[in-house]
Design a protein around this motif. Structure first.
Motif, mmCIF file in Angstrom:
data_model
loop_
_atom_site.group_PDB
_atom_site.id
_atom_site.type_symbol
_atom_site.label_atom_id
_atom_site.label_comp_id
_atom_site.label_asym_id
_atom_site.label_seq_id
_atom_site.Cartn_x
_atom_site.Cartn_y
_atom_site.Cartn_z
ATOM 1 N N CYS A 319 0.867 -1.360 0.006
ATOM 2 C CA CYS A 319 0.001 0.044 -0.137
ATOM 3 C C CYS A 319 0.921 1.258 -0.056
ATOM 4 O O CYS A 319 1.865 1.318 0.691
ATOM 5 C CB CYS A 319 -0.918 0.045 1.309
ATOM 6 S SG CYS A 319 -2.095 -1.322 1.326
ATOM 7 N N LEU A 320 0.522 2.244 -0.821
ATOM 8 C CA LEU A 320 1.005 3.430 -0.866
ATOM 9 C C LEU A 320 -0.039 4.676 -0.709
ATOM 10 O O LEU A 320 -0.668 4.737 -1.471
ATOM 11 C CB LEU A 320 1.822 3.689 -2.177
ATOM 12 C CG LEU A 320 2.831 2.766 -2.358
ATOM 13 C CD1 LEU A 320 3.507 2.991 -3.905
ATOM 14 C CD2 LEU A 320 4.067 2.976 -1.533
ATOM 15 N N GLU A 321 -0.038 5.120 0.479
ATOM 16 C CA GLU A 321 -1.282 5.800 0.844
ATOM 17 C C GLU A 321 -0.838 7.247 1.096
ATOM 18 O O GLU A 321 -0.375 7.719 2.214
ATOM 19 C CB GLU A 321 -2.086 5.187 2.274
ATOM 20 C CG GLU A 321 -2.345 3.848 2.086
ATOM 21 C CD GLU A 321 -2.563 3.247 3.696
ATOM 22 O OE1 GLU A 321 -3.294 3.804 4.446
ATOM 23 O OE2 GLU A 321 -1.678 2.149 3.926
ATOM 24 N N PRO A 322 -1.198 8.323 0.224
ATOM 25 C CA PRO A 322 -1.020 9.600 0.405
ATOM 26 C C PRO A 322 -1.949 10.180 1.460
ATOM 27 O O PRO A 322 -3.208 9.998 1.399
ATOM 28 C CB PRO A 322 -0.940 10.270 -0.909
ATOM 29 C CG PRO A 322 -1.225 9.186 -1.722
ATOM 30 C CD PRO A 322 -1.918 8.052 -0.935
ATOM 31 N N HIS A 323 -1.730 10.796 2.562
ATOM 32 C CA HIS A 323 -2.619 11.770 3.554
ATOM 33 C C HIS A 323 -1.436 12.359 4.377
ATOM 34 O O HIS A 323 -0.495 12.504 4.260
ATOM 35 C CB HIS A 323 -3.204 10.469 4.283
ATOM 36 C CG HIS A 323 -2.537 9.381 4.889
ATOM 37 N ND1 HIS A 323 -1.370 9.700 5.594
ATOM 38 C CD2 HIS A 323 -2.763 8.064 5.130
ATOM 39 C CE1 HIS A 323 -0.960 8.632 6.288
ATOM 40 N NE2 HIS A 323 -1.845 7.481 5.746
#
Length: 358
Positions: A319-323
């Motif tokens: 997972c690569l989750e921008p936030h």
């Protein structure tokens, strides 16, 4: 219709009889993004490989029953606050809010019934050369004990031959906190390939990351330099090359489950690049968010079956989750997740695919 850029059908039905719709957005060379209204989920993302074939590169389920049965966030839109808040508690303008504690001692991904479990309305379908679907959800004041009514709109749009753009906006009627992300689990060899993502080569455009305690809450310290650590992906490395090193941070995360601190000023820029050795697929992720969560699928344990009936195991996806940074409501030294009436929360992420001969 042959050659159509967009299509819509019914993907499933909730126990109460409501339909779950699916919208298919098409690019070039077989590129497709399939979006369902339950959780505003990316149900499938079809991308070409170096040999002219195509495959689905996100984990999930072939039918709605799988999404309904297990809450694993496959491809989901996560909110009202993605990632963790320590002890499920934060204060805003002198008032303390207690959220559900659903991840050890902490609140995770919006609580017990977050945005990933909601039916989103289809607000608009744009059937054009750059096809798009806009989904909307209104979170009432007090939902999961978050303050303020929050009106959220997100648009998935094919913005290039093999490029998917995601724009999220939110507005509130009273001060609140907001942190949204998409939680796709990627395997660029294919969702049912059985190939390990530990062999994928990862680049992350970040000099610092957030060290965490054993419950995955950032430690009370400034961001740490990645230099000289297994967290240095400034140059491409296989995800698994250093994942078993005797590093306390890897122990705390059971692998990679950490936020990288991106140099952003609200501008869209390259954050990460992921390369698959066998298929030759490449994904570049651009975002305007200040953080990127890199999660190596450490809690995937083979207890559920995904697409093609295959059991989903650790290292089957990344997972690569921008936030925003985790626990930001309790950390004045972190970028602020506060949203006030009259202001607009914005999040822009782009997934750009390519392929080269392995």
């Amino acid at each position: 219709m042959a050659g159509a850029k967009i299509a819509k059908d019914v993907f499933g039905t909730l126990p109460d009889g409501r339909s779950v719709d699916r919208v298919v957005l098409r690019g070039e060379g077989g590129f497709e993004a399939r979006i369902i209204t339950h959780g505003a989920v990316i149900q499938a993302l079809i991308a070409p490989d170096a040999k002219g074939g195509t495959d689905d590169v996100v984990l999930g389920h072939d039918s709605f029953a799988g999404y309904l049965a297990e809450r694993k966030f496959f491809g989901a839109t996560v909110g009202r606050y993605a990632n963790r808040i320590a002890n499920g508690r934060f204060s805003l303008d002198g008032e303390t809010f207690q959220l559900a504690v659903n991840n050890g001692p902490n609140a995770l991904h919006g609580g017990l019934d977050g945005f990933d479990r909601k039916i989103w309305d289809i607000a608009e379908i744009d059937d054009c050369a750059s096809p798009a679907v806009t989904l909307a959800y209104t979170s009432p004041h007090g939902e999961e004990n978050y303050p303020g009514k929050l009106d959220v709109r997100l648009t998935y749009r094919v913005t290039g031959p093999t490029e998917l753009s995601l724009i999220m906006e939110a507005r509130t009627d009273r001060p609140t906190i907001v942190n949204l992300t998409n939680h796709s689990f990627f395997n660029l060899e294919g969702a049912t390939s059985g190939a390990s993502t530990l062999d994928h080569r990862l680049t992350v455009k970040a000099d610092h990351f957030l060290a965490i305690d054993p419950t995955a809450i950032p430690l009370p310290e400034p961001p740490r330099s990645v230099a000289g650590t297994p967290f240095d992906f400034r140059e491409a490395h296989p995800v698994g090359a250093r994942i078993r090193e005797g590093d306390l941070q890897l122990q705390n995360g059971r692998g990679y489950d950490h936020t990288y601190c991106l140099a952003r000023d609200g501008k869209l820029a390259l954050a990460a690049r992921l390369e698959a050795p066998l298929s030759g697929r490449i994904m570049e992720l651009f975002t305007d968010q200040p953080g990127l969560q890199v999660y190596s699928g450490n809690y995937l344990d083979g207890t559920i079956a995904g697409k093609g009936g295959k059991l989903i195991r650790q290292s089957d996806a990344l997972c690569l989750e921008p936030h925003m940074w985790p626990d930001s409501p309790n950390r004045p030294d972190f970028p602020s997740p506060r949203l006030d009436p009259g202001s607009v929360y914005r999040h822009h992420t782009v997934y750009r695919f390519a392929a080269r001969t392995p």
